[in-house]
Design an enzyme around this catalytic site. Structure first.
Site, PDB file in Angstrom:
ATOM      1  N   ASN A 151     -26.845 -39.328  30.836  1.00 58.52           N
ATOM      2  CA  ASN A 151     -27.056 -38.588  29.590  1.00 58.52           C
ATOM      3  C   ASN A 151     -28.333 -39.089  28.911  1.00 58.52           C
ATOM      4  O   ASN A 151     -28.739 -40.243  29.089  1.00 58.52           O
ATOM      5  CB  ASN A 151     -25.887 -38.833  28.624  1.00 58.52           C
ATOM      6  N   HIS A 158     -28.932 -34.005  29.802  1.00 53.16           N
ATOM      7  CA  HIS A 158     -28.968 -35.168  30.692  1.00 53.16           C
ATOM      8  C   HIS A 158     -30.431 -35.411  31.060  1.00 53.16           C
ATOM      9  O   HIS A 158     -31.228 -34.477  31.117  1.00 53.16           O
ATOM     10  CB  HIS A 158     -28.116 -34.915  31.938  1.00 53.16           C
ATOM     11  N   CYS A 175     -25.577 -38.748  37.035  1.00 59.79           N
ATOM     12  CA  CYS A 175     -25.110 -37.413  37.406  1.00 59.79           C
ATOM     13  C   CYS A 175     -24.513 -37.439  38.802  1.00 59.79           C
ATOM     14  O   CYS A 175     -25.168 -37.860  39.753  1.00 59.79           O
ATOM     15  CB  CYS A 175     -26.268 -36.431  37.359  1.00 59.79           C
TER      16      CYS A 175
HETATM   17 ZN    ZN Z   1     -22.784 -34.034  30.169  1.00 58.69          ZN
END
Ligand code: ZN
Ligand code: COA
Length: 294
Positions: free
Chosen positions: A254, A214, A245
């Site tokens: 990501n 990420h 996130c």
């Molecule tokens: Zn992930």
């Protein structure tokens, strides 16, 4: 191309995780038809693996509650793999009914994340997986295993590389064809990626490992370079960098597929992926969903 050691792979497999990891972290739910069109457009863009959806509890992930419909509706291109996440036998039953060709199991490098994510210890997740893998393999499915929070946990902080690799090794021993070592919260630095891979490659060959980054702190591509230095040739990414996130509000999601493909292309590494077509798939998703896909 070399950078600090081994020759970089000449070809990389890009695993598109936008329809699953991306959309599960978006606040709004995308209409089923838009998800199906997104998956199909990503496969048409040349992505060899498109992680399609997740057969988990709809209470846990309401954004993917239509997994059965999505997996049934997609037109599958020959040569493309469409894994779906499966947490238990119930998930496998649903996946088999929907006609999937591949599954992905997921556990964690830390007990605190495992409890929060799947309400069980790491050992309990392995106990759930054993019959799932046996049945999946008997049905001829390809199986991936994920080690979440391998480089840092939102609940317990830094992760010992040996602990993360121990979980990866157990997934491989269980029968997973590939193990993805995941930086779920975007905490990793290139040095930490190197440290984990130094241990992992003592137990597993590079061609059974994938890396999942990420871009929370803008280090995802630097971490890919660290993976390439160690001969890893499979990387996860999401079209448009989908998937903010949940532990870092406002942070990027990501690693973006367009950015990954462009980076690899600049280094002469083949992916077979048309980055412009990936960008159009992402724009199409946004058009089909209002403004969910920022
Ligand atoms: Zn992930
Ligand atoms: N598909 C659909 N529903 C499922 C299911 C599956 N694979 N597995 C369990 N459920 C349902 C049960 O029927 C039950 O529903 P109810 O509350 O309406 O009775 C509920 O989920 C809880 O089931 P239980 O067996 O007690 O599981 P749990 O509460 O211990 O949860 C998981 C375990 C793994 C099923 C759940 O935590 C989960 O789906 N987590 C997903 C997390 C995730 O996807 N994270 C992101 C990916 S890394």
């Amino acid at each position: 191309m070399t950078a600090g050691g081994a020759a970089w792979p000449r070809r990389v497999t890009v695993v598109e995780v936008g329809p699953r990891d991306g959309l599960q972290n978006e606040p709004e739910t995308v209409p089923t038809a838009a998800k199906v069109a997104f998956v199909e457009a990503l496969a048409a863009a040349g992505l060899p693996v498109v992680e399609t959806t997740s057969f988990v509890s709809p209470t846990a992930i309401p954004q993917l509650a239509d997994a059965d419909e999505v997996a049934r509706a997609i037109a599958r291109r020959p040569g493309v793999r469409y894994p779906v996440l499966v947490p238990n036998e119930r998930g496998l039953d649903r996946a088999l009914t929907a006609g999937v060709d591949a599954i992905a199991l997921f556990t964690a490098a830390t007990e605190t994340f495992s409890q929060a994510n799947v309400r069980g210890t790491i050992a309990e997740t392995f106990a759930r997986f054993r019959p799932v893998v046996a049945r999946a393999r008997a049905e001829g499915l390809w199986v991936r295993g994920y080690v979440s929070v391998a480089f840092g946990c939102p609940y317990s902080g830094p992760v010992d590389p040996a602990a993360a690799v121990d979980v990866a090794r157990r997934l491989a021993d269980l029968g997973c064809d590939e193990v993805a070592i995941a930086d779920t919260i975007g905490a990793a630095s290139p040095d930490e990626v190197a440290a984990v891979l130094d241990v992992a490659l003592g137990h597993l060959p590079a061609d059974r490992l994938a890396l999942h980054f990420h871009d929370t702190r803008g280090r995802a591509l630097a971490n890919v370079a660290a993976g390439l230095n160690h001969g890893i040739a499979t990387y996860d990414s999401a079209a448009g960098g989908l998937g903010g996130c949940p532990f870092a509000p406002g942070a990027p999601g990501n690693l973006g597929t367009e950015a990954l493909v462009a980076f690899l292309g600049r280094h002469g590494i083949e992916t077979g992926v048309d980055g412009a077509a990936v960008a159009r798939a992402f724009t199409g998703l946004r058009a089909g969903t209002g403004d969910v896909a920022r």
